[in-house]
Motif scaffolding. Structure first.
Motif, mmCIF file in Angstrom:
data_model
loop_
_atom_site.group_PDB
_atom_site.id
_atom_site.type_symbol
_atom_site.label_atom_id
_atom_site.label_comp_id
_atom_site.label_asym_id
_atom_site.label_seq_id
_atom_site.Cartn_x
_atom_site.Cartn_y
_atom_site.Cartn_z
ATOM 1 N N HIS A 236 0.853 -1.191 0.000
ATOM 2 C CA HIS A 236 0.000 0.000 0.000
ATOM 3 C C HIS A 236 0.885 1.236 0.000
ATOM 4 O O HIS A 236 1.761 1.378 0.863
ATOM 5 N N PRO A 237 0.709 2.148 -0.951
ATOM 6 C CA PRO A 237 1.506 3.377 -0.939
ATOM 7 C C PRO A 237 1.084 4.288 0.208
ATOM 8 O O PRO A 237 -0.108 4.427 0.504
ATOM 9 N N VAL A 238 2.055 4.891 0.864
ATOM 10 C CA VAL A 238 1.788 5.792 1.983
ATOM 11 C C VAL A 238 1.641 7.215 1.450
ATOM 12 O O VAL A 238 2.526 7.725 0.755
ATOM 13 N N ALA A 239 0.524 7.855 1.778
ATOM 14 C CA ALA A 239 0.279 9.241 1.398
ATOM 15 C C ALA A 239 0.724 10.169 2.529
ATOM 16 O O ALA A 239 0.957 9.735 3.663
ATOM 17 N N ALA A 240 0.814 11.450 2.218
ATOM 18 C CA ALA A 240 1.306 12.422 3.197
ATOM 19 C C ALA A 240 0.458 12.434 4.466
ATOM 20 O O ALA A 240 0.993 12.576 5.576
ATOM 21 N N ASP A 241 -0.862 12.259 4.319
ATOM 22 C CA ASP A 241 -1.726 12.335 5.496
ATOM 23 C C ASP A 241 -1.695 11.060 6.348
ATOM 24 O O ASP A 241 -2.371 10.982 7.372
ATOM 25 N N GLU A 242 -0.918 10.065 5.940
ATOM 26 C CA GLU A 242 -0.768 8.845 6.732
ATOM 27 C C GLU A 242 0.539 8.825 7.528
ATOM 28 O O GLU A 242 0.753 7.931 8.349
ATOM 29 N N ILE A 243 1.401 9.792 7.282
ATOM 30 C CA ILE A 243 2.728 9.778 7.908
ATOM 31 C C ILE A 243 2.633 9.948 9.419
ATOM 32 O O ILE A 243 3.321 9.259 10.183
ATOM 33 N N ALA A 244 1.783 10.860 9.877
ATOM 34 C CA ALA A 244 1.709 11.143 11.312
ATOM 35 C C ALA A 244 1.342 9.894 12.109
ATOM 36 O O ALA A 244 1.920 9.627 13.171
ATOM 37 N N ASP A 245 0.386 9.112 11.607
ATOM 38 C CA ASP A 245 -0.024 7.904 12.326
ATOM 39 C C ASP A 245 1.108 6.888 12.380
ATOM 40 O O ASP A 245 1.348 6.271 13.429
ATOM 41 N N LEU A 246 1.824 6.707 11.273
ATOM 42 C CA LEU A 246 2.941 5.762 11.270
ATOM 43 C C LEU A 246 4.055 6.228 12.207
ATOM 44 O O LEU A 246 4.673 5.412 12.901
ATOM 45 N N CYS A 247 4.304 7.529 12.235
ATOM 46 C CA CYS A 247 5.311 8.055 13.161
ATOM 47 C C CYS A 247 4.899 7.792 14.608
ATOM 48 O O CYS A 247 5.730 7.418 15.445
ATOM 49 N N HIS A 248 3.625 7.991 14.908
ATOM 50 C CA HIS A 248 3.129 7.760 16.264
ATOM 51 C C HIS A 248 3.291 6.294 16.660
ATOM 52 O O HIS A 248 3.756 5.982 17.765
ATOM 53 N N ARG A 249 2.948 5.393 15.756
ATOM 54 C CA ARG A 249 3.091 3.964 16.044
ATOM 55 C C ARG A 249 4.558 3.605 16.267
ATOM 56 O O ARG A 249 4.899 2.848 17.189
ATOM 57 N N GLY A 250 5.424 4.146 15.435
ATOM 58 C CA GLY A 250 6.848 3.872 15.594
ATOM 59 C C GLY A 250 7.417 4.442 16.875
ATOM 60 O O GLY A 250 8.276 3.825 17.523
#
Length: 270
Positions: free
Chosen positions: A58-72
């Motif tokens: 699944h390609p990651v869009a700009a508006d999905e970055i914050a959630d992935l950063c939070h999970r990491g």
């Protein structure tokens, strides 16, 4: 400068524990001024690829970055809260969304100039089912125009996360045999390889010359070795040398035990 940095932007009395810079003139000059080179400064390098975008990714869009950063960040904080018997003090630069967006802003500025206003809408990739997911946040770095003679432009994987990785967010000397002895999960291997192939696809599409990942975890290195990917492992000796100056509790010197830097990744470079 070292003295000035002890209190630089120290809001509310929060102590400054140190300073990290990235030397492009080798290891010796800044070491004489107190910024000692990090123990490791390596990366893996992959060629761009004539491959299709993997269907499982699944390609990651700009508006999905914050959630992935939070999970990491949750994963990093959990790892940092667990003691390491042989190391008293560790330090990490958190891979928050501001770090990622700083790199992406540079990417978009250069892309607009080179490609007549066009900017990439894919900011990374994610694959696998929950609990075994693998994801990457990436940026395109243009050091010169793609039409220039011998261009050296790079797709950097700023942050690679493998959810099931027990070797991540640890100093390399502390990775135990129990973390490395288990067989590689074929599902995780497949997701990892697909994530790298997606990066290679984007590197080719955006006329970049290579893909780089800084300081892969022990598991990520095993996955790289066991994959079908072509790669090189390079220890940097001159450029992008993470160099650390740690402050003590007084004006005279350093800490009793200097921290070990965790996650010497490209997201922290500036």
């Amino acid at each position: 400068m070292a003295k000035a940095l002890r209190s630089w932007q120290a809001d509310g009395g929060t102590p400054v524990i140190g300073s990290i810079l990235y030397s492009d003139i080798g290891k010796e000059y800044y070491a004489k001024l107190g910024w000692r080179p990090n123990q490791t400064n390596f990366h893996f390098e992959f060629p761009p690829g004539d491959v299709e975008w993997p269907s499982s990714v699944h390609p990651v869009a700009a508006d999905e970055i914050a959630d992935l950063c939070h999970r990491g960040e949750i994963m990093i904080r959990a790892a940092m809260s667990a003691p390491e018997p042989s190391i008293k003090t560790r330090a990490v630069i958190l891979p928050d969304v501001d770090h990622m967006l700083w790199h992406i802003a540079k990417e978009e500025f250069a892309s607009k100039f080179i490609f007549g206003g066009k900017i990439p809408d894919i900011k990374g990739a994610i694959a696998g089912r929950p609990g075994k997911q693998v994801w990457a946040i990436s940026t395109r770095r243009y050091y010169g125009h793609p039409d220039a003679e011998s261009p050296n432009n790079v797709l950097y994987i700023l942050r690679l996360v493998i959810e099931s990785d027990k070797t991540a967010n640890k100093p390399f000397p502390c990775v135990g045999s129990e973390d490395t002895a288990a067989a590689v999960d074929p599902d995780v291997l497949g997701s990892f390889e697909s994530i790298i192939q997606a990066a290679q696809h984007q590197a080719k599409a955006w006329r970049l010359n290579r893909v780089k990942i800084w300081e892969s975890s022990v598991l990520a290195q095993r996955l790289t070795d066991e994959s079908s990917l072509r790669y090189q492992k390079i220890e940097r000796e001159t450029e992008c040398i993470a160099s650390c100056l740690w402050f003590g509790d007084d004006e005279s010197g350093g800490l009793i035990e200097e921290p070990v830097l965790i996650n010497n990744k490209h997201y922290a470079w500036c």
